[in-house]
Design a protein around this motif. Sequence first.
Motif, mmCIF file in Angstrom:
data_model
loop_
_atom_site.group_PDB
_atom_site.id
_atom_site.type_symbol
_atom_site.label_atom_id
_atom_site.label_comp_id
_atom_site.label_asym_id
_atom_site.label_seq_id
_atom_site.Cartn_x
_atom_site.Cartn_y
_atom_site.Cartn_z
ATOM 1 N N PRO A 178 97.626 2.840 33.571
ATOM 2 C CA PRO A 178 98.764 3.457 34.256
ATOM 3 C C PRO A 178 98.675 4.977 34.181
ATOM 4 C CG PRO A 178 99.432 2.504 32.151
ATOM 5 C CD PRO A 178 98.031 2.043 32.399
ATOM 6 N N GLU A 179 99.067 5.637 35.245
ATOM 7 C CA GLU A 179 99.034 7.099 35.354
ATOM 8 C C GLU A 179 97.621 7.668 35.388
ATOM 9 O OE1 GLU A 179 101.871 8.391 36.020
ATOM 10 O OE2 GLU A 179 102.915 6.530 35.531
ATOM 11 N N VAL A 180 96.622 6.817 35.265
ATOM 12 C CA VAL A 180 95.227 7.271 35.312
ATOM 13 C C VAL A 180 94.503 6.605 36.477
ATOM 14 C CG1 VAL A 180 93.006 7.377 34.104
ATOM 15 C CG2 VAL A 180 95.136 7.670 32.827
ATOM 16 N N GLY A 181 94.646 5.285 36.573
ATOM 17 C CA GLY A 181 93.968 4.521 37.612
ATOM 18 C C GLY A 181 92.725 3.837 37.079
ATOM 19 N N PHE A 182 91.812 3.519 37.969
ATOM 20 C CA PHE A 182 90.572 2.843 37.588
ATOM 21 C C PHE A 182 89.727 3.722 36.672
ATOM 22 C CE2 PHE A 182 86.017 2.877 38.435
ATOM 23 C CZ PHE A 182 85.669 1.608 38.023
ATOM 24 N N VAL A 183 89.170 3.111 35.616
ATOM 25 C CA VAL A 183 88.287 3.856 34.723
ATOM 26 C C VAL A 183 86.949 3.170 34.466
ATOM 27 C CG1 VAL A 183 90.099 5.153 33.521
ATOM 28 C CG2 VAL A 183 89.452 2.871 32.676
ATOM 29 N N GLU A 184 86.887 1.833 34.621
ATOM 30 C CA GLU A 184 85.642 1.129 34.310
ATOM 31 C C GLU A 184 85.620 -0.236 34.992
ATOM 32 O OE1 GLU A 184 82.617 1.178 33.792
ATOM 33 O OE2 GLU A 184 82.370 1.593 31.649
ATOM 34 N N PHE A 185 84.408 -0.723 35.259
ATOM 35 C CA PHE A 185 84.281 -2.081 35.787
ATOM 36 C C PHE A 185 83.417 -2.908 34.849
ATOM 37 C CE2 PHE A 185 80.666 0.183 37.598
ATOM 38 C CZ PHE A 185 79.618 -0.710 37.446
ATOM 39 N N PHE A 186 83.581 -4.229 34.945
ATOM 40 C CA PHE A 186 82.842 -5.150 34.097
ATOM 41 C C PHE A 186 82.094 -6.141 34.982
ATOM 42 C CE2 PHE A 186 86.883 -4.075 32.003
ATOM 43 C CZ PHE A 186 86.399 -3.401 30.883
ATOM 44 N N ARG A 187 80.851 -6.417 34.627
ATOM 45 C CA ARG A 187 80.047 -7.387 35.371
ATOM 46 C C ARG A 187 80.267 -8.790 34.819
ATOM 47 N NH1 ARG A 187 76.807 -2.793 34.846
ATOM 48 N NH2 ARG A 187 76.004 -1.962 36.820
ATOM 49 N N ARG A 188 79.811 -9.777 35.568
ATOM 50 C CA ARG A 188 80.009 -11.173 35.183
ATOM 51 C C ARG A 188 79.301 -11.534 33.889
ATOM 52 N NH1 ARG A 188 78.898 -15.860 37.630
ATOM 53 N NH2 ARG A 188 80.759 -16.608 36.564
ATOM 54 N N ASP A 189 78.182 -10.867 33.601
ATOM 55 C CA ASP A 189 77.404 -11.252 32.427
ATOM 56 C C ASP A 189 77.944 -10.650 31.128
ATOM 57 O OD1 ASP A 189 76.721 -8.638 32.923
ATOM 58 O OD2 ASP A 189 74.554 -8.970 32.967
ATOM 59 N N GLU A 190 79.013 -9.881 31.199
ATOM 60 C CA GLU A 190 79.598 -9.312 29.991
ATOM 61 C C GLU A 190 80.564 -10.313 29.360
ATOM 62 O OE1 GLU A 190 80.347 -4.887 29.958
ATOM 63 O OE2 GLU A 190 80.313 -5.206 32.129
ATOM 64 N N THR A 191 80.499 -10.414 28.049
ATOM 65 C CA THR A 191 81.369 -11.345 27.334
ATOM 66 C C THR A 191 82.751 -10.740 27.129
ATOM 67 O OG1 THR A 191 80.786 -10.491 25.139
ATOM 68 C CG2 THR A 191 79.349 -12.204 26.080
ATOM 69 N N ALA A 192 83.685 -11.578 26.721
ATOM 70 C CA ALA A 192 85.038 -11.101 26.436
ATOM 71 C C ALA A 192 85.018 -10.041 25.336
ATOM 72 C CB ALA A 192 85.925 -12.271 26.027
ATOM 73 N N GLU A 193 84.173 -10.247 24.344
ATOM 74 C CA GLU A 193 84.077 -9.293 23.235
ATOM 75 C C GLU A 193 83.506 -7.955 23.715
ATOM 76 O OE1 GLU A 193 83.087 -12.448 23.137
ATOM 77 O OE2 GLU A 193 84.652 -13.206 21.795
ATOM 78 N N GLN A 194 82.503 -8.007 24.572
ATOM 79 C CA GLN A 194 81.928 -6.768 25.107
ATOM 80 C C GLN A 194 82.942 -6.027 25.967
ATOM 81 O OE1 GLN A 194 78.530 -8.629 26.996
ATOM 82 N NE2 GLN A 194 77.115 -7.845 25.440
ATOM 83 N N MET A 195 83.674 -6.772 26.772
ATOM 84 C CA MET A 195 84.721 -6.157 27.588
ATOM 85 C C MET A 195 85.772 -5.488 26.711
ATOM 86 S SD MET A 195 85.442 -8.960 30.587
ATOM 87 C CE MET A 195 86.831 -8.025 31.224
ATOM 88 N N ALA A 196 86.195 -6.194 25.674
ATOM 89 C CA ALA A 196 87.229 -5.660 24.782
ATOM 90 C C ALA A 196 86.748 -4.396 24.085
ATOM 91 C CB ALA A 196 87.629 -6.726 23.760
ATOM 92 N N GLU A 197 85.487 -4.397 23.679
ATOM 93 C CA GLU A 197 84.928 -3.221 22.997
ATOM 94 C C GLU A 197 84.952 -2.006 23.909
ATOM 95 O OE1 GLU A 197 83.515 -1.280 19.721
ATOM 96 O OE2 GLU A 197 84.030 -3.407 19.812
ATOM 97 N N LYS A 198 84.524 -2.188 25.145
ATOM 98 C CA LYS A 198 84.516 -1.084 26.099
ATOM 99 C C LYS A 198 85.942 -0.665 26.465
ATOM 100 C CE LYS A 198 81.619 -1.471 29.591
ATOM 101 N NZ LYS A 198 80.798 -2.071 30.687
ATOM 102 N N ALA A 199 86.798 -1.633 26.705
ATOM 103 C CA ALA A 199 88.171 -1.322 27.087
ATOM 104 C C ALA A 199 88.905 -0.568 25.977
ATOM 105 C CB ALA A 199 88.917 -2.604 27.440
ATOM 106 N N ALA A 200 88.667 -0.967 24.734
ATOM 107 C CA ALA A 200 89.333 -0.341 23.598
ATOM 108 C C ALA A 200 89.020 1.147 23.524
ATOM 109 C CB ALA A 200 88.933 -1.037 22.308
ATOM 110 N N CYS A 201 87.797 1.517 23.879
ATOM 111 C CA CYS A 201 87.404 2.930 23.844
ATOM 112 C C CYS A 201 88.268 3.728 24.812
ATOM 113 C CB CYS A 201 85.935 3.061 24.202
ATOM 114 S SG CYS A 201 85.309 4.771 24.176
ATOM 115 N N PHE A 202 88.437 3.220 26.035
ATOM 116 C CA PHE A 202 89.242 3.921 27.035
ATOM 117 C C PHE A 202 90.717 3.965 26.621
ATOM 118 C CE2 PHE A 202 85.565 2.698 29.585
ATOM 119 C CZ PHE A 202 85.371 3.814 30.384
ATOM 120 N N ILE A 203 91.221 2.823 26.181
ATOM 121 C CA ILE A 203 92.648 2.739 25.833
ATOM 122 C C ILE A 203 92.992 3.674 24.676
ATOM 123 C CG2 ILE A 203 94.451 1.194 24.973
ATOM 124 C CD1 ILE A 203 92.940 -1.080 26.480
ATOM 125 N N SER A 204 92.089 3.767 23.714
ATOM 126 C CA SER A 204 92.349 4.606 22.544
ATOM 127 C C SER A 204 92.418 6.082 22.885
ATOM 128 C CB SER A 204 91.269 4.374 21.475
ATOM 129 O OG SER A 204 90.003 4.846 21.931
#
Length: 206
Positions: A178-204
Amino acid sequence: MTRLYALLAAVFVAALLGGAWMMTRGGNGGDKFAQCRSSQIAGGADTIGGPFELVNAKGETVTDKDVITEPSIVYFGYTFCPDVCPMDSARNADAVDVLADRGMSVTPVFISIDPERDTPEAVGDYAENLHEKMIGLTGSLDQVKAASKAYKTYFKKNEGDEDYYLVDHSTFSYLVLPEVGFVEFFRRDETAEQMAEKAACFISKT
């Protein structure tokens, strides 16, 4: 010799302060998310995403401002999809749960690219069955096309039986803040854990 030491000390302090200034300024062209990005996006991240107007499970017209009220993982699919969409959406829901375990609240969003069959009720039931927080969205074909175009996704209805046709579509998932917009995309071959790791970096960093 004392003057030499003083000069070296001054240079060291200046370099240290300069580094600190660069860090506070964000560095990397002012992109505070630079350390989190795993891939280059042609044209830059601000070329993906943007305003949309769709219909939620209650039949209400909503905008991106109504939907993206916290970090969200956005996916374009359809409820009749036999394999790819359920797997991707379940993976996205798992990533949301992994992030919740880390104390980060994230909403999974499912946008239908098959508005012919995906009524508000159908897409709402689909989303609810996948995750209690998932928001299901549909709309008119023009509304769906506009949202798809904003996120640079692709979909095409295949010819066939009017009730059992398939829809070809892209399969990226998008992290939107929110207030920022799109920041990253995830491919199909990425696991839930990999997605969470990447997302956590942006959110933090928000």
